[in-house]
Design a protein around this motif. Sequence first.
Motif, mmCIF file in Angstrom:
data_model
loop_
_atom_site.group_PDB
_atom_site.id
_atom_site.type_symbol
_atom_site.label_atom_id
_atom_site.label_comp_id
_atom_site.label_asym_id
_atom_site.label_seq_id
_atom_site.Cartn_x
_atom_site.Cartn_y
_atom_site.Cartn_z
ATOM 1 N N GLU A 124 0.820 -1.216 0.000
ATOM 2 C CA GLU A 124 0.000 0.000 0.000
ATOM 3 C C GLU A 124 0.851 1.263 0.000
ATOM 4 N N LYS A 125 1.978 1.209 0.710
ATOM 5 C CA LYS A 125 2.831 2.391 0.847
ATOM 6 C C LYS A 125 3.899 2.449 -0.244
ATOM 7 N N ASP A 126 3.607 1.861 -1.354
ATOM 8 C CA ASP A 126 4.596 1.826 -2.434
ATOM 9 C C ASP A 126 5.001 3.238 -2.862
ATOM 10 N N ARG A 127 4.014 4.130 -3.008
ATOM 11 C CA ARG A 127 4.325 5.498 -3.416
ATOM 12 C C ARG A 127 5.103 6.230 -2.323
ATOM 13 N N SER A 128 4.709 6.018 -1.088
ATOM 14 C CA SER A 128 5.430 6.664 0.017
ATOM 15 C C SER A 128 6.872 6.196 0.074
#
Length: 412
Positions: free
Chosen positions: A302-306
């Motif tokens: 889920e936090k790939d972009r972060s």
Amino acid sequence: MNWTLNIAWRYLVSKKAHNAVNIISIVSVLGVMVTTAALVCVLSVFNGFRGMIMGRLAMLDPEIAVTATVGKTMEHGDSALKAIKAIPGIAQAVPVIEDQALAVFADYQMPVRLKGVPDEYTSINSMDSLIVDGEFKLHDQVSPYAVLGVGPAIALHVRPEYLRMMQLYAPQRQGRVNLANPMGAFRVDSLFVSGVFLLQQNNYDADLIYVPLDMTRKLFNYESEATQIEIKLAPGANEQAVMHDLEKALGSSYTVKNRLMQQAMAYKMVNIEKWMAFLLLAFILVIATFNVISTLSLLIIEKDRSIATLLSMGANGSQVTRIFVTEGWLISLVGAVTGIVLGLVLCLCQQQFGWITLNVDPSQVIVYAYPVEVVWTDIIVVFLLVAAVGLLTSLATSLTMRRRLSSKAHKS
């Protein structure tokens, strides 16, 4: 390190973009919390049963017991008793004789353990508080008396108010057996029954009978011998110091034991059961942490972009990995702390109110509700266990994160 901890905490408490991740995160913390609380409660219940059993046994077992290192009897029991009484810190010491015999009353008979004790025996233990019928009395002006456990009382169909005497048979220790007169191979004596005791411990209730010491010596053909010398300490006496003085004064021919050593087998069995239950619940805890691994794996996706943003801002792979490793620790530690608090609250409520009861007849047991005793060393062990499992979870997360960062590097 501070910024990785801040980000890990934010990831833990903030609302996730997908509800599934939120639910799995909550389940992960709850799984660790419930298992930790169960560990605290189960260990405390075992502590409660151990304390209850040892407390009951302490009502009959002496504070310190001296026995012969080799053989059943102390050949010079009176001289050993004199040396024991001279040691500081000892309030009282009495010799006892314990051996096997046959008890006969009317048409009933059973093999029993006779324990010969002096009249002042109740001054070194709480024997008189265990009497459920009659009284603890060994002599009067008319006759000697016996005090029976409930096992012999039931098997022999005898009660204190009966006017018929009970016979005791013990084999001759010396001489030859005359086959023409088999009864000549036994010494016989008779006495009335004055009381019946109940400890609710089978080792004592099943076959033990207390009789006068002088009768036992006559029955077993003893003079100054004793099988054990039982000791009561003076108020404020140091048990270990007294035991050391006893061992020094008596030498290697005698063995000195405190209550814990006297009941070493019972204590060991309770501890084995306790830690077996601990291992089973620890295994459940390990299974529960699989939810933590699943949570972190989904969170990483889920936090790939972060993650990409952090890398572009100058963070290296180790720092990003540390964020998710820290979050794994946080899930375990939050679950551990809340579980320990919950377990302590449940234990205190059980101690105070006794909500959870044993499924037995209250008149047949010592306690009606599960006994609970919280031991702080158990709390520390539980916390360290959860922390260790959290470390394993973090290591698994670290491997997952490194593989993901490595695949990103290859793609770029």
